[in-house]
Design an enzyme around this catalytic site. Sequence first.
Site: not given
Length: 217
Positions: A16-18, A69, A94, A113
């Site tokens: 979670g750095s972004n 999904r 992910m 990305h």
Amino acid sequence: MTGARKRVGVLISGRGSNLQALLDASVDPQFPAEIALVISNRAGAYGLERARAAGVATTTISHKDYPDRDSFDGAIDAALRGAGCEIVCLAGFMRIFTPGFVNRWPNRILNIHPSLLPSFTGLHVQRRAIEAGATIAGCTVHIVTPDLDSGPILAQAAVPVLPDDTEDSLSARILEQEHRLYPAALAWLAEGRVRIDGNRALVNGASASGVLLSPCP
Ligand code: GRF
């Protein structure tokens, strides 16, 4: 800024750095977006701790708890709408969404990305850039469409690939730019500056027309 800040849901799977960069940017009351909810598909994701430390609501929705999904995506959609989110930021999430989910959030989902798209879609892109002999790498913030890593590009930042780079050293150089780029791109979307024309995103009035260049070493 004028008007209400846009409520944003951030989806993570890991460190979670972004997410942290978005949380830090939104501390400024002038930033046009606020992080309303952080969703992780992994209970142990470190990003959840970052969100809690910032006083932001969190929830874990594990794909393993859903038979398919569609039902997993439905649970994510319900959580986002329940929190009043208007924009979704994927930040190291992910899982790949179904077209049904993406189409329920038209031009409202951003992803970051770690390559200069359209080159190097998919995984392990920093290593693949080195192996391909690329001399410039970088990162991209784009609108999410049903096709993986292919939606309209909002912003890119470039960094050099140095002769002795490893996957780790290049990833770290790119990550530094990711943390500058993502808040800037989110602000443009939240301010309504983004117009989509086919597969192009046109950013009106943004500084440097969506391109950030890092200083050369
Ligand atoms: C980043 O490199 C991002 O570009 C990619 O996944 C990584 C997430 O890192 N989509 P972090 O969890 O934000 O630190």
